[in-house]
Design a protein around this motif. Structure first.
Motif, PDB file in Angstrom:
ATOM      1  N   VAL A   1     -37.538 -87.751 -65.073  1.00 38.98           N
ATOM      2  CA  VAL A   1     -36.781 -86.980 -66.050  1.00 38.98           C
ATOM      3  C   VAL A   1     -37.660 -86.760 -67.267  1.00 38.98           C
ATOM      4  N   ASN A   2     -37.897 -85.505 -67.602  1.00 40.29           N
ATOM      5  CA  ASN A   2     -38.662 -85.161 -68.801  1.00 40.29           C
ATOM      6  C   ASN A   2     -37.721 -84.591 -69.849  1.00 40.29           C
ATOM      7  N   LEU A   3     -37.696 -85.245 -70.998  1.00 42.13           N
ATOM      8  CA  LEU A   3     -36.865 -84.761 -72.088  1.00 42.13           C
ATOM      9  C   LEU A   3     -37.668 -83.742 -72.892  1.00 42.13           C
ATOM     10  N   THR A   4     -37.220 -82.488 -72.856  1.00 43.04           N
ATOM     11  CA  THR A   4     -37.901 -81.461 -73.643  1.00 43.04           C
ATOM     12  C   THR A   4     -36.994 -81.094 -74.815  1.00 43.04           C
ATOM     13  N   SER A   5     -36.608 -79.841 -74.914  1.00 41.70           N
ATOM     14  CA  SER A   5     -35.799 -79.383 -76.038  1.00 41.70           C
ATOM     15  C   SER A   5     -35.443 -77.925 -75.792  1.00 41.70           C
ATOM     16  N   THR A   6     -34.415 -77.438 -76.488  1.00 43.10           N
ATOM     17  CA  THR A   6     -34.179 -75.996 -76.470  1.00 43.10           C
ATOM     18  C   THR A   6     -35.365 -75.266 -77.102  1.00 43.10           C
TER      19      THR A   6
ATOM     20  N   ILE B   1     -34.412 -82.149 -69.025  1.00 45.22           N
ATOM     21  CA  ILE B   1     -33.223 -82.085 -69.871  1.00 45.22           C
ATOM     22  C   ILE B   1     -33.649 -81.588 -71.247  1.00 45.22           C
ATOM     23  N   ALA B   2     -33.021 -80.486 -71.679  1.00 44.86           N
ATOM     24  CA  ALA B   2     -33.421 -79.800 -72.908  1.00 44.86           C
ATOM     25  C   ALA B   2     -32.275 -79.811 -73.910  1.00 44.86           C
ATOM     26  N   PRO B   3     -32.230 -80.781 -74.805  1.00 45.21           N
ATOM     27  CA  PRO B   3     -31.146 -80.838 -75.795  1.00 45.21           C
ATOM     28  C   PRO B   3     -31.380 -79.882 -76.957  1.00 45.21           C
ATOM     29  N   GLY B   4     -30.281 -79.461 -77.555  1.00 49.46           N
ATOM     30  CA  GLY B   4     -30.335 -78.748 -78.819  1.00 49.46           C
ATOM     31  C   GLY B   4     -30.277 -79.744 -79.965  1.00 49.46           C
ATOM     32  N   MET B   5     -29.396 -79.507 -80.922  1.00 48.47           N
ATOM     33  CA  MET B   5     -29.319 -80.339 -82.123  1.00 48.47           C
ATOM     34  C   MET B   5     -28.748 -81.725 -81.810  1.00 48.47           C
ATOM     35  N   VAL B   6     -29.587 -82.732 -81.956  1.00 47.07           N
ATOM     36  CA  VAL B   6     -29.177 -84.122 -81.755  1.00 47.07           C
ATOM     37  C   VAL B   6     -29.389 -84.878 -83.062  1.00 47.07           C
ATOM     38  N   HIS B   7     -28.357 -85.519 -83.556  1.00 49.01           N
ATOM     39  CA  HIS B   7     -28.468 -86.273 -84.803  1.00 49.01           C
ATOM     40  C   HIS B   7     -28.806 -87.723 -84.481  1.00 49.01           C
TER      41      HIS B   7
ATOM     42  N   ASP C   1     -19.989 -79.878 -87.515  1.00 48.84           N
ATOM     43  CA  ASP C   1     -18.897 -80.687 -86.973  1.00 48.84           C
ATOM     44  C   ASP C   1     -19.253 -81.103 -85.549  1.00 48.84           C
ATOM     45  N   GLY C   2     -19.993 -82.199 -85.469  1.00 49.90           N
ATOM     46  CA  GLY C   2     -20.288 -82.749 -84.151  1.00 49.90           C
ATOM     47  C   GLY C   2     -21.619 -82.360 -83.544  1.00 49.90           C
ATOM     48  N   PRO C   3     -22.761 -82.654 -84.224  1.00 50.80           N
ATOM     49  CA  PRO C   3     -24.034 -82.533 -83.516  1.00 50.80           C
ATOM     50  C   PRO C   3     -24.062 -83.525 -82.361  1.00 50.80           C
ATOM     51  N   LEU C   4     -24.897 -83.290 -81.384  1.00 54.62           N
ATOM     52  CA  LEU C   4     -25.023 -84.244 -80.287  1.00 54.62           C
ATOM     53  C   LEU C   4     -25.465 -85.599 -80.826  1.00 54.62           C
ATOM     54  N   ARG C   5     -25.066 -86.646 -80.136  1.00 51.48           N
ATOM     55  CA  ARG C   5     -25.520 -87.997 -80.424  1.00 51.48           C
ATOM     56  C   ARG C   5     -26.487 -88.446 -79.335  1.00 51.48           C
ATOM     57  N   ALA C   6     -27.245 -89.466 -79.625  1.00 47.92           N
ATOM     58  CA  ALA C   6     -28.173 -89.994 -78.626  1.00 47.92           C
ATOM     59  C   ALA C   6     -27.439 -90.358 -77.347  1.00 47.92           C
ATOM     60  N   GLU C   7     -26.221 -90.900 -77.481  1.00 52.19           N
ATOM     61  CA  GLU C   7     -25.441 -91.315 -76.315  1.00 52.19           C
ATOM     62  C   GLU C   7     -25.039 -90.126 -75.437  1.00 52.19           C
ATOM     63  N   ASP C   8     -24.862 -88.963 -76.045  1.00 52.68           N
ATOM     64  CA  ASP C   8     -24.512 -87.770 -75.268  1.00 52.68           C
ATOM     65  C   ASP C   8     -25.656 -87.375 -74.346  1.00 52.68           C
TER      66      ASP C   8
ATOM     67  N   ARG D   1     -26.182 -78.432 -75.686  1.00 61.45           N
ATOM     68  CA  ARG D   1     -26.097 -78.230 -77.127  1.00 61.45           C
ATOM     69  C   ARG D   1     -24.742 -78.727 -77.624  1.00 61.45           C
ATOM     70  N   PRO D   2     -24.632 -79.008 -78.927  1.00 67.91           N
ATOM     71  CA  PRO D   2     -23.303 -79.235 -79.494  1.00 67.91           C
ATOM     72  C   PRO D   2     -22.550 -77.910 -79.543  1.00 67.91           C
ATOM     73  N   LEU D   3     -21.242 -77.970 -79.523  1.00 68.49           N
ATOM     74  CA  LEU D   3     -20.437 -76.755 -79.577  1.00 68.49           C
ATOM     75  C   LEU D   3     -20.759 -75.927 -80.821  1.00 68.49           C
ATOM     76  N   ALA D   4     -21.105 -76.599 -81.914  1.00 66.09           N
ATOM     77  CA  ALA D   4     -21.389 -75.895 -83.165  1.00 66.09           C
ATOM     78  C   ALA D   4     -22.673 -75.081 -83.120  1.00 66.09           C
ATOM     79  N   GLN D   5     -23.509 -75.319 -82.123  1.00 60.73           N
ATOM     80  CA  GLN D   5     -24.793 -74.623 -82.026  1.00 60.73           C
ATOM     81  C   GLN D   5     -24.737 -73.630 -80.864  1.00 60.73           C
TER      82      GLN D   5
END
Length: 256
Positions: free
Chosen positions: A126-131, A171-177, A201-208, A231-235
């Motif tokens: 699993v390679n963690l990249t990003s949007t 796995i490419a996450p968007g905004m993670v706080h 209102d609700g950036p992604l968390r590490a746990e997500d 991504r979080p719904l807000a993004q």
């Protein structure tokens, strides 16, 4: 015998959350990072094994790999953004360090552990990249370039390993706080780091993100999640972030 998962960048944030998630899923977790004190705390909480390692050091990575008897899952999380400078004025040294940890670190770990991952019933990388691996934005040149390269590495490796029992998941996450990502990017400037998430209102968390990793690696072996964008719904997009209430009860209020 429990399957073994090696997780890089595990001293905090998504890496630590992924370690905790995979331990609960029944994995024997080996966590690696440069900060030994944090690794020791994580290993004590999870019962996993800790190994201090700089993934940009190919020799050290090879020596680490030689200590393992098996590896079923490799999660390449070590990475990060280290500046927010325009291309015109960006520091080449920052570009180089960003590339080394996000790309060469992933390469070193993959090359060192592929023989174990391809043995027996096979394994998963699993390679963690990003949007940012697919959409660019102002002042994100060094990070986006590195994550584009990490995406290319993942896609190329999947093609090259076709017919072998090794899954390649991106796995490419968007905004993670997380506690450090933006803080590192802005060199410790807390006000600038906090402004990234202000009003969201609700950036992604590490746990997500950790849950996405757990889901992908615990699917049946014939199921490969080539690329998962989350991504979080807000993004709504890289450049479209809603700042203001979305939920009747905000995600912050829901936290225990």
């Amino acid at each position: 015998m429990s399957p073994t998962a090696v997780i890089t960048g595990a001293s905090g944030g998504i890496g630590a959350a992924t370690a905790e998630s995979l331990v609960k899923a029944g994995y024997d977790v080996v966590v690696v990072a440069r900060r030994a004190d944090r690794l020791a705390d994580l290993a004590a909480r999870t019962g996993g094994r800790a190994h201090r390692l700089d993934v940009t050091d190919a020799t050290a990575v090879a020596e680490f790999a030689a200590t393992l008897d098996s590896c079923d899952v490799l999660v390449n999380i070590a990475g990060g953004a280290f500046d927010a400078s325009p291309v015109a004025t960006g520091d080449p040294a920052s570009w180089l360090s960003t590339y080394e940890v996000n790309v060469l670190g992933t390469l070193h770990m993959t090359q060192a552990l592929l023989p174990l991952l391809g043995a027996g019933a096979g394994g998963t990388i699993v390679n963690l990249t990003s949007t940012a691996a697919s959409v660019n934005y102002e002042s994100g040149g060094s990070y986006s370039a590195a994550k584009h390269a990490a995406h290319a590495l993942s896609e190329t490796l999947r093609l090259e390993l076709a017919g072998q029992p090794v899954r390649i998941v991106e796995i490419a996450p968007g905004m993670v706080h997380t506690e450090e990502f933006a803080l590192n990017r802005f060199h410790g400037d807390r006000a600038k780091a906090d402004a990234v998430y202000a009003g969201v209102d609700g950036p992604l968390r590490a746990e997500d993100v950790a849950e996405c990793v757990r889901w992908a690696v615990t699917l049946p072996a014939h199921v490969n999640i080539d690329r998962l964008v989350v991504r979080p719904l807000a993004q709504a997009a890289q450049h479209k972030v809603h700042r203001g209430p979305i939920f009747a009860t905000t995600t912050e209020e829901k936290q225990p």
